[in-house]
Structure formats: structure tokens, C-alpha cells
Motif scaffolding. Structure first.
Motif, PDB file in Angstrom:
ATOM      1  N   LEU A 288      28.556 -86.712  76.759  1.00 50.00           N
ATOM      2  CA  LEU A 288      27.653 -86.801  77.908  1.00 50.00           C
ATOM      3  C   LEU A 288      28.455 -86.699  79.196  1.00 50.00           C
ATOM      4  N   PHE A 289      27.906 -85.974  80.151  1.00 52.07           N
ATOM      5  CA  PHE A 289      28.607 -85.729  81.409  1.00 52.07           C
ATOM      6  C   PHE A 289      27.646 -85.955  82.567  1.00 52.07           C
ATOM      7  N   THR A 290      28.018 -86.876  83.462  1.00 51.65           N
ATOM      8  CA  THR A 290      27.203 -87.186  84.633  1.00 51.65           C
ATOM      9  C   THR A 290      27.701 -86.407  85.837  1.00 51.65           C
ATOM     10  N   GLY A 291      26.805 -85.678  86.472  1.00 50.59           N
ATOM     11  CA  GLY A 291      27.187 -84.839  87.599  1.00 50.59           C
ATOM     12  C   GLY A 291      27.115 -85.558  88.923  1.00 50.59           C
ATOM     13  N   PRO A 292      27.291 -84.816  90.007  1.00 49.48           N
ATOM     14  CA  PRO A 292      27.565 -83.376  90.019  1.00 49.48           C
ATOM     15  C   PRO A 292      29.027 -83.086  89.627  1.00 49.48           C
ATOM     16  N   GLY A 293      29.226 -81.977  88.947  1.00 50.35           N
ATOM     17  CA  GLY A 293      30.569 -81.590  88.537  1.00 50.35           C
ATOM     18  C   GLY A 293      30.510 -80.647  87.349  1.00 50.35           C
ATOM     19  N   THR A 294      31.693 -80.289  86.860  1.00 52.22           N
ATOM     20  CA  THR A 294      31.816 -79.329  85.759  1.00 52.22           C
ATOM     21  C   THR A 294      32.759 -79.883  84.707  1.00 52.22           C
ATOM     22  N   THR A 295      32.414 -79.645  83.447  1.00 57.07           N
ATOM     23  CA  THR A 295      33.280 -80.025  82.338  1.00 57.07           C
ATOM     24  C   THR A 295      33.353 -78.856  81.370  1.00 57.07           C
ATOM     25  N   LYS A 296      34.300 -78.934  80.437  1.00 54.15           N
ATOM     26  CA  LYS A 296      34.474 -77.859  79.450  1.00 54.15           C
ATOM     27  C   LYS A 296      34.297 -78.436  78.048  1.00 54.15           C
ATOM     28  N   TYR A 297      33.533 -77.717  77.230  1.00 56.64           N
ATOM     29  CA  TYR A 297      33.343 -78.086  75.832  1.00 56.64           C
ATOM     30  C   TYR A 297      34.016 -77.032  74.951  1.00 56.64           C
ATOM     31  N   ALA A 298      34.923 -77.478  74.092  1.00 60.26           N
ATOM     32  CA  ALA A 298      35.571 -76.564  73.152  1.00 60.26           C
ATOM     33  C   ALA A 298      34.792 -76.575  71.843  1.00 60.26           C
ATOM     34  N   VAL A 299      34.272 -75.410  71.460  1.00 62.53           N
ATOM     35  CA  VAL A 299      33.436 -75.295  70.268  1.00 62.53           C
ATOM     36  C   VAL A 299      34.192 -74.493  69.219  1.00 62.53           C
ATOM     37  N   GLY A 300      34.213 -74.999  68.000  1.00 63.28           N
ATOM     38  CA  GLY A 300      34.879 -74.288  66.924  1.00 63.28           C
ATOM     39  C   GLY A 300      34.147 -73.021  66.524  1.00 63.28           C
ATOM     40  N   ALA A 301      34.821 -72.169  65.745  1.00 58.49           N
ATOM     41  CA  ALA A 301      34.242 -70.892  65.328  1.00 58.49           C
ATOM     42  C   ALA A 301      32.974 -71.110  64.508  1.00 58.49           C
ATOM     43  N   LEU A 302      31.988 -70.267  64.752  1.00 62.01           N
ATOM     44  CA  LEU A 302      30.727 -70.317  64.027  1.00 62.01           C
ATOM     45  C   LEU A 302      30.483 -68.987  63.329  1.00 62.01           C
ATOM     46  N   PRO A 303      29.876 -69.010  62.143  1.00 62.86           N
ATOM     47  CA  PRO A 303      29.530 -67.742  61.497  1.00 62.86           C
ATOM     48  C   PRO A 303      28.383 -67.062  62.225  1.00 62.86           C
ATOM     49  N   ALA A 304      28.213 -65.776  61.972  1.00 67.06           N
ATOM     50  CA  ALA A 304      27.131 -65.025  62.606  1.00 67.06           C
ATOM     51  C   ALA A 304      25.785 -65.679  62.278  1.00 67.06           C
ATOM     52  N   GLY A 305      24.927 -65.716  63.270  1.00 69.46           N
ATOM     53  CA  GLY A 305      23.616 -66.320  63.063  1.00 69.46           C
ATOM     54  C   GLY A 305      22.984 -66.732  64.381  1.00 69.46           C
ATOM     55  N   THR A 306      21.834 -67.341  64.283  1.00 69.19           N
ATOM     56  CA  THR A 306      21.106 -67.805  65.463  1.00 69.19           C
ATOM     57  C   THR A 306      21.033 -69.331  65.437  1.00 69.19           C
ATOM     58  N   TYR A 307      21.420 -69.944  66.534  1.00 68.81           N
ATOM     59  CA  TYR A 307      21.489 -71.402  66.627  1.00 68.81           C
ATOM     60  C   TYR A 307      20.709 -71.869  67.860  1.00 68.81           C
ATOM     61  N   THR A 308      20.536 -73.170  67.955  1.00 68.23           N
ATOM     62  CA  THR A 308      19.854 -73.760  69.105  1.00 68.23           C
ATOM     63  C   THR A 308      20.837 -74.617  69.881  1.00 68.23           C
ATOM     64  N   PHE A 309      20.900 -74.404  71.205  1.00 70.13           N
ATOM     65  CA  PHE A 309      21.670 -75.335  72.024  1.00 70.13           C
ATOM     66  C   PHE A 309      20.687 -76.180  72.830  1.00 70.13           C
ATOM     67  N   ILE A 310      21.022 -77.465  72.993  1.00 68.48           N
ATOM     68  CA  ILE A 310      20.057 -78.417  73.541  1.00 68.48           C
ATOM     69  C   ILE A 310      20.789 -79.580  74.194  1.00 68.48           C
ATOM     70  N   CYS A 311      20.144 -80.225  75.133  1.00 68.13           N
ATOM     71  CA  CYS A 311      20.676 -81.460  75.719  1.00 68.13           C
ATOM     72  C   CYS A 311      20.166 -82.632  74.876  1.00 68.13           C
ATOM     73  N   ASP A 312      21.085 -83.428  74.339  1.00 65.50           N
ATOM     74  CA  ASP A 312      20.685 -84.570  73.515  1.00 65.50           C
ATOM     75  C   ASP A 312      19.957 -85.636  74.328  1.00 65.50           C
ATOM     76  N   VAL A 313      20.286 -85.736  75.618  1.00 67.53           N
ATOM     77  CA  VAL A 313      19.660 -86.758  76.457  1.00 67.53           C
ATOM     78  C   VAL A 313      18.238 -86.364  76.817  1.00 67.53           C
ATOM     79  N   HIS A 314      18.023 -85.067  77.071  1.00 62.93           N
ATOM     80  CA  HIS A 314      16.704 -84.571  77.483  1.00 62.93           C
ATOM     81  C   HIS A 314      16.312 -83.390  76.586  1.00 62.93           C
ATOM     82  N   PRO A 315      15.983 -83.643  75.321  1.00 65.68           N
ATOM     83  CA  PRO A 315      15.637 -82.550  74.397  1.00 65.68           C
ATOM     84  C   PRO A 315      14.233 -82.014  74.635  1.00 65.68           C
ATOM     85  N   ILE A 316      14.054 -81.381  75.773  1.00 61.69           N
ATOM     86  CA  ILE A 316      12.760 -80.840  76.186  1.00 61.69           C
ATOM     87  C   ILE A 316      12.895 -79.318  76.268  1.00 61.69           C
ATOM     88  N   PRO A 317      11.785 -78.591  76.318  1.00 65.56           N
ATOM     89  CA  PRO A 317      11.874 -77.124  76.355  1.00 65.56           C
ATOM     90  C   PRO A 317      12.763 -76.594  77.477  1.00 65.56           C
TER      91      PRO A 317
END
Length: 326
Positions: A288-317
Motif C-alpha cells: 500500500l502506498f499513500t500519496g501524493p508520490g510515486t513508487t515502483k512495483y517489481a513484478v515477476g515474469a508472467l506467462p502469456a494470458g489475460t489478467y486483472t490488475f486492481i487496487c486492493d483497498v478500493h476494488p471498484i470498477p
């Protein structure tokens, strides 16, 4: 009929008072209902003769006025003594925590009193991963209850306590709460004031441990025993921004089989994050990151496909998008 078993010194006093009131109320109920039933049968209509008419009975009227008056006075004194006892504040509480309620989770900010916030310990939860508050057993705990959006309510059933968390103008004193946990254990907590779409997921837990274990927990967080993963040099960078509780883009694309970095900017003054899911399975969860500001997330390799990215705090459309890996 009875509240949960109490696990703080203050809750035990509340439990005792509740039991006294329940017993006295039970006696009154049985007495009143008993006299009603007796009167129904004793003075039921047997024929058409008019019963003997009486003006009244001064002694009986004095008795039925005196009895409830005495009961109310007893309860008033007991309630006042209990309220004063559980509201008493310790001069030197063992731990002081600023509890920040926000839509829809909690931040527990441990204040160490050194006027340097950089070395304070904070724990922030999300609806997918609720926060846990660690506390030492047998020491006064002081909570300062703060809200940055709407009214919440701090509620731990095992502590027999519920206190409003109210958004207030700058300079106004926040609600405070003090208690002493009497037994080690893990206790469930929740927001008890409807506060929006994900109110039901605004839960947390309280873990009460001996002082030595609590100190070790604080030291482990300060030492960073679980550092964030490093960013691969030259890896692909995806940019994503959150503002007004919404992501600026709804589609991201990454290369299959290659680690990548999400360059996440939070323009809001409250916490967001980025998590990646495949269906209901969580593949990555950024801190979790409280703004204002910028952070970096390092994500490991993923196989080809379609995924969903979402905010865990505000999982809204508005804070949900599609990650395409190809």
C-alpha cells in the motif's frame, strides 16, 4: 442474553455491570408479570355483580413508587462508578497508536514519542488483506481514533467496546480510547458504522502477546525483514496513475516471460496499491502506498494470458483494469 467473554480489564467491569442490570431487570420482569398473571386469575369476572369499589391504597402506592426509584438510583450509582473507572486515562500508557480509518480499511500508526515520524511503525491493511494490530498484554493501551473520509466505528466484540471514528476539522481533538488486554490471544475487530460499498470488508484483528514478543515484532518491522523485491535492470516499465480513486488507464500490456516494473503514481492523499489476479488467484500484491508520490512495483515474469490488475483497498470498477501479457 450475555455479551462475549471479556478480555480487557475495562471489559470485565462492563460485563459485571451488564450482569447486575440483567439480574435486576429479570427480577422486575418476573415480579410484574407474576402480579399480572395473579390478577388475571384472582380477579377474573365470575358473574354480573359489580366488584367492591375502593378509592386507593396509599401504602401500596408509596411502595410501587419507592421500589423503582431505589432501583434507578442503584443503577445510576453503579453505572457512574463503572463509567468513571473505564474512562480513566493512564499517565504513561505502554503503547500509543493512532488508528486511521479510511474507506475501507485501517492503518495502525505506532507513536514512539520521539517526534521523529520517520522511524515510527505503521501497519496498513486492505480489504483483501486486513490489518493486524499487535499489543502487549497487561499494559495500558491508548488509541487515537482518526478518520480522513467518513464516519467509521472501531469495534472489538471481545473488548466490549465500540467508539466512533469521526472526520474532524484540523485542530479538533479526536476520540480516544484506553484499555488493558488481560489475556494473550487474537481477537476479531471491524468497522461497526456503515461507511460505503466495502464496509463489510473493513475488518482487522488484534494480536495480544507478552511484551518481549511485542518488542520483537516492532524490531522486525523496523529492520525490514521482508524487503521489497528488486527491480530488474532494464526491465519493461508500465506507468499507472491513481487520482480521485480511479486509475488513469484501464489496459496495460507486458511481455510474456519477462519481469517488469509498474511505475505507480498516487495523486490521492490516502492509500492505494496495484495487485494482479488471475481469476480469484492473487499473483502479485504491491505494498500500500499513500500519496501524493510515486513508487515502483517489481513484478515477476508472467506467462502469456489475460489478467486483472486492481487496487486492493478500493476494488471498484474505476480501480480495475486488464493486463495483457503476450
Amino acid at each position: 442474553m450475555l455479551p462475549p467473554e471479556p478480555h480487557t480489564t475495562q471489559a470485565k467491569e462492563v460485563f459485571w455491570l451488564y450482569t447486575v442490570i440483567l439480574v435486576m431487570g429479570g427480577i422486575v420482569f418476573v415480579g410484574v408479570e407474576g402480579f399480572i398473571v395473579y390478577s388475571v386469575f384472582r380477579y377474573r369476572r365470575r358473574d354480573d355483580r359489580l366488584p367492591t369499589q375502593v378509592h386507593g391504597n396509599t401504602l401500596v402506592e408509596l411502595i410501587w413508587t419507592a421500589i423503582p426509584t431505589v432501583i434507578v438510583l442503584i443503577l445510576f450509582v453503579l453505572s457512574t462508578l463503572t463509567l468513571n473507572s473505564i474512562s480513566a486515562q493512564a499517565k504513561n500508557p505502554g503503547v500509543t497508536i493512532e488508528v486511521d480509518g479510511f474507506q475501507w480499511q485501517w492503518t495502525f500508526h505506532y507513536l514512539d514519542g520521539d517526534s521523529d515520524p520517520s522511524n515510527d511503525v505503521s501497519v496498513t491493511g486492505s480489504p483483501a488483506s486486513p490489518a493486524q494490530m499487535a499489543l502487549p498484554v497487561g499494559e495500558p493501551i491508548k488509541l487515537i481514533l482518526v478518520s480522513k473520509d467518513v464516519i467509521h466505528s472501531f469495534y472489538v466484540p471481545a473488548f466490549l467496546v465500540k467508539r466512533d471514528v469521526v472526520p474532524l476539522p484540523e485542530g479538533k481533538p479526536n476520540n480516544e480510547l484506553e484499555f488493558t488486554v488481560s489475556e494473550a490471544g487474537t481477537y476479531a475487530g471491524q468497522c461497526a458504522e456503515f461507511c460505503g460499498d466495502l464496509h463489510a470488508r473493513m475488518t482487522f484483528s488484534v494480536k495480544a502477546v507478552p511484551r518481549a514478543d511485542f518488542d520483537a515484532w516492532i524490531a522486525a518491522i523496523r529492520s525490514g525483514e521482508t524487503p521489497a523485491p528488486s527491480v530488474a535492470a532494464g526491465g519493461e516499465v508500465l506507468k499507472l496513475k491513481a487520482a480521485n480513486t480511479a486509475y488513469d488507464v484501464k489496459d496495460l500490456t507486458a511481455t510474456a516471460g519477462q519481469p517488469f516494473t509498474i511505475d505507480f503514481t498516487n495523486d490521492d492523499t490516502f492509500a492505494h496499491n496495484v495487485a494482479i489476479y488471475e481469476g480469484d488467484k492473487n499473483l502479485f500484491r504491491g505494498a500500500l502506498f499513500t500519496g501524493p508520490g510515486t513508487t515502483k512495483y517489481a513484478v515477476g515474469a508472467l506467462p502469456a494470458g489475460t489478467y486483472t490488475f486492481i487496487c486492493d483497498v478500493h476494488p471498484i470498477p474505476a480501480m480495475t483494469g486488464t493486463l495483457t501479457v503476450k
